[in-house]
Design a protein around this motif. Sequence first.
Motif, PDB file in Angstrom:
ATOM      1  N   HIS A 689       4.998 -19.515   3.580  1.00 20.21           N
ATOM      2  CA  HIS A 689       4.616 -19.244   2.044  1.00 20.21           C
ATOM      3  C   HIS A 689       4.104 -17.930   1.880  1.00 20.21           C
ATOM      4  O   HIS A 689       4.459 -17.175   0.907  1.00 20.21           O
ATOM      5  CB  HIS A 689       3.493 -20.418   1.902  1.00 20.21           C
ATOM      6  CG  HIS A 689       2.910 -20.257   0.631  1.00 20.21           C
ATOM      7  ND1 HIS A 689       3.709 -20.194  -0.517  1.00 20.21           N
ATOM      8  CD2 HIS A 689       1.682 -20.064   0.032  1.00 20.21           C
ATOM      9  CE1 HIS A 689       2.862 -20.092  -1.930  1.00 20.21           C
ATOM     10  NE2 HIS A 689       1.652 -20.178  -1.323  1.00 20.21           N
ATOM     11  N   PHE A 690       3.406 -17.398   2.814  1.00 18.54           N
ATOM     12  CA  PHE A 690       2.807 -16.063   2.701  1.00 18.54           C
ATOM     13  C   PHE A 690       3.815 -14.948   3.088  1.00 18.54           C
ATOM     14  O   PHE A 690       3.753 -13.943   2.430  1.00 18.54           O
ATOM     15  CB  PHE A 690       1.520 -16.069   3.776  1.00 18.54           C
ATOM     16  CG  PHE A 690       0.260 -16.203   2.842  1.00 18.54           C
ATOM     17  CD1 PHE A 690       0.172 -17.163   1.757  1.00 18.54           C
ATOM     18  CD2 PHE A 690      -0.853 -15.682   3.382  1.00 18.54           C
ATOM     19  CE1 PHE A 690      -0.791 -17.699   1.145  1.00 18.54           C
ATOM     20  CE2 PHE A 690      -2.012 -15.997   2.486  1.00 18.54           C
ATOM     21  CZ  PHE A 690      -2.083 -16.781   1.400  1.00 18.54           C
ATOM     22  N   ALA A 691       4.908 -15.299   4.104  1.00 21.13           N
ATOM     23  CA  ALA A 691       5.835 -14.176   4.249  1.00 21.13           C
ATOM     24  C   ALA A 691       6.626 -13.976   3.020  1.00 21.13           C
ATOM     25  O   ALA A 691       7.106 -12.970   2.678  1.00 21.13           O
ATOM     26  CB  ALA A 691       6.556 -14.639   5.476  1.00 21.13           C
ATOM     27  N   ASP A 692       6.937 -15.279   2.176  1.00 23.87           N
ATOM     28  CA  ASP A 692       7.634 -15.231   0.931  1.00 23.87           C
ATOM     29  C   ASP A 692       6.878 -14.560  -0.126  1.00 23.87           C
ATOM     30  O   ASP A 692       7.347 -13.706  -0.770  1.00 23.87           O
ATOM     31  CB  ASP A 692       7.661 -16.679   0.613  1.00 23.87           C
ATOM     32  CG  ASP A 692       8.695 -16.733  -0.717  1.00 23.87           C
ATOM     33  OD1 ASP A 692       9.681 -16.625  -0.861  1.00 23.87           O
ATOM     34  OD2 ASP A 692       7.859 -17.229  -1.682  1.00 23.87           O
ATOM     35  N   LYS A 693       5.565 -14.732  -0.239  1.00 26.96           N
ATOM     36  CA  LYS A 693       4.727 -14.016  -1.189  1.00 26.96           C
ATOM     37  C   LYS A 693       4.815 -12.423  -0.915  1.00 26.96           C
ATOM     38  O   LYS A 693       5.133 -11.655  -1.819  1.00 26.96           O
ATOM     39  CB  LYS A 693       3.357 -14.578  -1.091  1.00 26.96           C
ATOM     40  CG  LYS A 693       3.375 -15.813  -1.745  1.00 26.96           C
ATOM     41  CD  LYS A 693       1.783 -16.289  -1.679  1.00 26.96           C
ATOM     42  CE  LYS A 693       0.879 -15.700  -2.588  1.00 26.96           C
ATOM     43  NZ  LYS A 693       0.953 -16.354  -3.862  1.00 26.96           N
ATOM     44  N   MET A 694       4.810 -12.096   0.523  1.00 28.38           N
ATOM     45  CA  MET A 694       4.653 -10.780   0.714  1.00 28.38           C
ATOM     46  C   MET A 694       6.070  -9.985   0.304  1.00 28.38           C
ATOM     47  O   MET A 694       6.078  -8.829  -0.315  1.00 28.38           O
ATOM     48  CB  MET A 694       4.207 -10.301   2.202  1.00 28.38           C
ATOM     49  CG  MET A 694       4.382  -9.003   2.597  1.00 28.38           C
ATOM     50  SD  MET A 694       3.944  -8.376   4.263  1.00 28.38           S
ATOM     51  CE  MET A 694       5.154  -9.051   5.220  1.00 28.38           C
ATOM     52  N   ALA A 695       7.204 -10.738   0.790  1.00 27.15           N
ATOM     53  CA  ALA A 695       8.539 -10.052   0.334  1.00 27.15           C
ATOM     54  C   ALA A 695       8.724  -9.947  -1.212  1.00 27.15           C
ATOM     55  O   ALA A 695       9.162  -9.009  -1.347  1.00 27.15           O
ATOM     56  CB  ALA A 695       9.760 -11.230   1.102  1.00 27.15           C
ATOM     57  N   LYS A 696       8.193 -11.035  -1.799  1.00 28.47           N
ATOM     58  CA  LYS A 696       8.389 -10.726  -3.457  1.00 28.47           C
ATOM     59  C   LYS A 696       7.322  -9.595  -3.870  1.00 28.47           C
ATOM     60  O   LYS A 696       7.926  -9.041  -4.638  1.00 28.47           O
ATOM     61  CB  LYS A 696       7.841 -11.980  -4.051  1.00 28.47           C
ATOM     62  CG  LYS A 696       9.018 -13.146  -3.846  1.00 28.47           C
ATOM     63  CD  LYS A 696       8.514 -14.347  -4.643  1.00 28.47           C
ATOM     64  CE  LYS A 696       9.725 -15.369  -4.758  1.00 28.47           C
ATOM     65  NZ  LYS A 696      10.265 -15.852  -3.449  1.00 28.47           N
ATOM     66  N   THR A 697       6.269  -9.305  -3.337  1.00 26.83           N
ATOM     67  CA  THR A 697       5.337  -8.283  -3.744  1.00 26.83           C
ATOM     68  C   THR A 697       5.975  -7.059  -3.534  1.00 26.83           C
ATOM     69  O   THR A 697       5.922  -6.045  -4.114  1.00 26.83           O
ATOM     70  CB  THR A 697       3.957  -8.489  -3.142  1.00 26.83           C
ATOM     71  OG1 THR A 697       3.432  -9.751  -3.486  1.00 26.83           O
ATOM     72  CG2 THR A 697       3.030  -7.417  -3.562  1.00 26.83           C
TER      73      THR A 697
END
Length: 718
Positions: A689-697
């Motif tokens: 979930h957080f790896a995905d949020k970082m990629a999107k940011t």
Amino acid sequence: MNNSTLEVFLNRFPVKRLTEVERTVHTYTYTFNPSPEPGKEYSAINRITWNIGTPGVRFGSTIITKQTIAEGYLQGENWQLRSQGTQLLELNKSNEREALENLERRWLGWKLRQTSEKSRIENSPEGGFIWWNAQKTIVQGLGWEVHTGVRLNLALHHSGAVLTEIDIHHRFYTSWTLEQWLQTYPDIPINWVRNTYDERSWKFERVSNENPETTMIPNLGSLADYHRNLSKNPATEAEIRNARVVYVTSKGKEIPHLSTRLQPSITMEILSCLQERGSKEAAKVFKQIRQSSQVRFDRGREIAKWLASNIYNIDQKIIDAKINPQKAEGIMVRHKSPLLMIKSKKVYRPEASLEQGCFQTGEKQFGCLDLTGNGDWSELIRNKLETVAKKSNVDIVLEPVKHKTDLPDSLLTRKQFWHDWADRGTHTVLVVTPWLQNTEKARLQREALAANIALQFMQPMSRPDNYRAVNIILGLLLKAKWQPVALEPLPNEYAAELVIGFDAGTNRSLYYGTSAFAILANGQSLGWELPEAQPGEKLSGQAVLRTVAHLIHRFQRIENRLPKRILLLRDGIVQRDEFASAIAVLQQDHIAVDLLGVRKSGAGRMAVIPYQSEKLIDALPGTTVLSEDGDTFRIVTSEAKTGGSARPLQVVRDYGDAPLEILARQVDRLCLLNPASGYSFSRLPYVIHFADKMAKTVQRIGEVGILQGIDRQKIFFA
């Protein structure tokens, strides 16, 4: 650790069994001239399969079909096919069964489009197809349109049974324009929109700072004039005057449009989010469309029978006797007692940390930049920050608010503004702002991150909103290196001491691969690792190895030893050679490793029949079905949304020897750990979930280099 089992029903219905003849496929090799760009090989091969006159899919280094490809389809603009004869695919070989499954799915869509239903069949972003009902419903008193259909997918059992996965599907169109939506719910993303003046749909891409009067459409003049001069339903001057330029896509091509001439398409998940925020309109819509699991499964059976009769030509007696939901043996892996840890006790939700003290504190100094002109810290935000500090036994400093007039206009002076602020010891700032263009928001983030400052955005509250305030403060604390909650470790020798999640995202020109986030067994954050810009979605094996090595080094600094076992989680499908180098190095140091691919689609729905009942209901979070081959499980990790049913994850083991039940328990616990949300668990494991949020940011910011100097414990993307 064995549980008593429970009977689980899957929304999968057997429609036929493949014979040996049907498992025999035609194989073709392919050559390109010129070769595709690096990283785009898979998409180039996939395009071939749509241009050969018959359903086909990629299988290893070949393309396979059920029928021979006609001579006229063996060559395209830059590719050529050569027949390699036929091959019998074996169901007990996972790669061959998966290829057959993909081919059967493609063939089903092809056959459906040959029927009278062609106009109502579209591809689903989650895989399979959506088959829409001809009628639409208008919600009385609201003017919302509700479009209903079913989502069809297909799975192939190792016995050869073709299982159709069927679930009711909705799409909603509000009476609002996209402009009204963007102003009211700027933080809830929209993926699809429709013209207000006809029923053409588009994929929504972005908001632009351009002016409708000066945005030009090739050969058609300005965007404003184009809409003024439409022969049917021309735009009013008010629509043009109040519009922002937005970009939509059709068949991959970006097109400018007016925000006042589009309606947002609302998914069930978005509708649930609106209801959670107290929307009376959303509640009324749910009341009209709410359907039980029993109704959903009954509808699935009806569709499966139609497919068996009209597509697969199965005898009616067999249809009546055999087509029922697939049964499976399930277990419950979720504890009833709380597993999240704060300062002094265990709790169910992260919001408790704000009232009773955080597990671990971080930075003590917080800044605020108010771009609205209101003048001071929000009283609600201030009070909650002071309470959490007191309960965590630390003193914090809430600096005097800086205002829009303090923020310089020029690039060079703005750069100095952020660095001066950081030099005074402030590295986390709350930004109070009206709705911002994505470009302006990304600009502020880039400037602040270059000075090692993380920003938490919030819009002004017209009235105190505790739900929003809790999530804003949790995000602010995570950016300041606080850890609101931790996780009770799973007491088992096969449980990992270090968990790393990987993701890859794209901004349409580059993929950002190896975006990674890691935690210890107790949920303590080890922080993130930089993503790498790359031409394709496949992760770089060497980049994965570097990431794993860096995170193990952080583990060593804390524990003074190497981890005994590591769990690697990859969002989506693990592709060939992505983790081979990392696993080889871990083996050399006698570190056990399990590698899982976590797929958001492909697991269908799950239901159970409660004690002394005959009706199906939603399976509870933690309900898990382990595969017979020991390499796959499906698990419900989130609660069912009102009006819908929970969407399980499908998790596939790519490497490792931990018992499947232990892996399922770890995945479930990781979904409970969602420290950026006060009230909701995550559908995906925390690290993914957080790896995905970082990629999107990083996609939004558009730069990776500025992250080099950022403290890896600052979760700037929370």
